[in-house]
Scaffold this motif. Structure first.
Motif: not given
Length: 237
Positions: A90-103, A67-72
């Protein structure tokens, strides 16, 4: 984390990792294999926490049954040539994306619920001459209100490539379920099969030369408010 590691709570128990003045877990070294299982990643109150997991090294990360939750910021943020596998999480209620992938990051996400994250579900983004990819299967992406994207492929530089493939998923309640955009230049695509796209404002939004949204023609796309751009039919192989 600077070496090979497995952080596993024993069966029947859950281990907690809190974000304190940054991400809950940071992986900066390359060439590592990291496994996380049965963990809860949350922010410590008023601590300046950021992401759940932040990986900048070209390592291999697996997250299972967590569970990954409530991060800014984002639940999981990978930049550079790292690889990510997420299952039954479960990835919920975080301020950004559930999963952010770059470059140059690459991710496989399956059996996962991404719920009410502020920016959306999965972002694959490149602003360098790299290829960023995500494969999402058997998962649920659900939004709330605002400018969330269910899945988003985005490029901003010539030679940059971003691709997202979605199969057997439900995307509902977002502002844009399927979003593919080139800002000026680049090449990106979103492809979808065997999925339910419902109760979103935009079912799909395709914008910019070099961007494409493909459907294999076996989806349920219903009860959305509108769409923008072209949905390209692709034959089943």
């Amino acid at each position: 984390i600077g070496k090979y590691a497995s952080i596993l709570a024993v069966h029947g128990d859950v281990g907690s990792v809190v974000a304190l003045g940054g991400p809950a877990l940071s992986i900066t070294a390359s060439g590592l294999t990291i496994s996380l299982r049965n963990l809860v990643m949350v922010p410590f109150p008023a601590s300046g926490g950021t992401d759940g997991v932040n990986m900048t090294g070209a390592s291999a990360l697996t997250i299972e049954n967590s569970l990954i939750a409530n991060l800014p910021d984002s639940g999981v943020f990978v930049t550079g040539a790292g690889s990510l596998k997420i299952t039954h999480t479960i990835i919920r209620n975080n301020g950004g994306y559930a999963v952010r992938l770059t470059n140059g990051a690459a991710a496989e996400i399956s059996g996962t619920q991404m719920l009410a994250n502020g920016s959306g579900g999965v972002l694959a983004y490149s602003n360098t001459a790299t290829t960023t990819t995500a494969s999402v299967s058997d998962s649920v992406i659900s939004g709330t209100t605002g400018n969330q994207a269910g899945v988003f492929a985005w490029t901003t530089l010539a030679g940059a490539v971003a691709r997202v493939f979605v199969t057997r998923c439900t995307i509902e309640g977002t502002n844009v379920a399927l979003y593919s955009e080139t800002t000026g230049v680049g090449s990106n695509s979103v492809a979808v099969s065997n999925s339910m796209i419902t109760n979103n404002y935009y079912a799909w939004l395709q914008s910019g030369a070099g961007s494409v949204i493909r459907t294999l023609g076996n989806n349920h796309i219903t009860d959305n408010t509108t769409s923008q751009g072209v949905l390209t039919a692709t034959a089943l192989q």
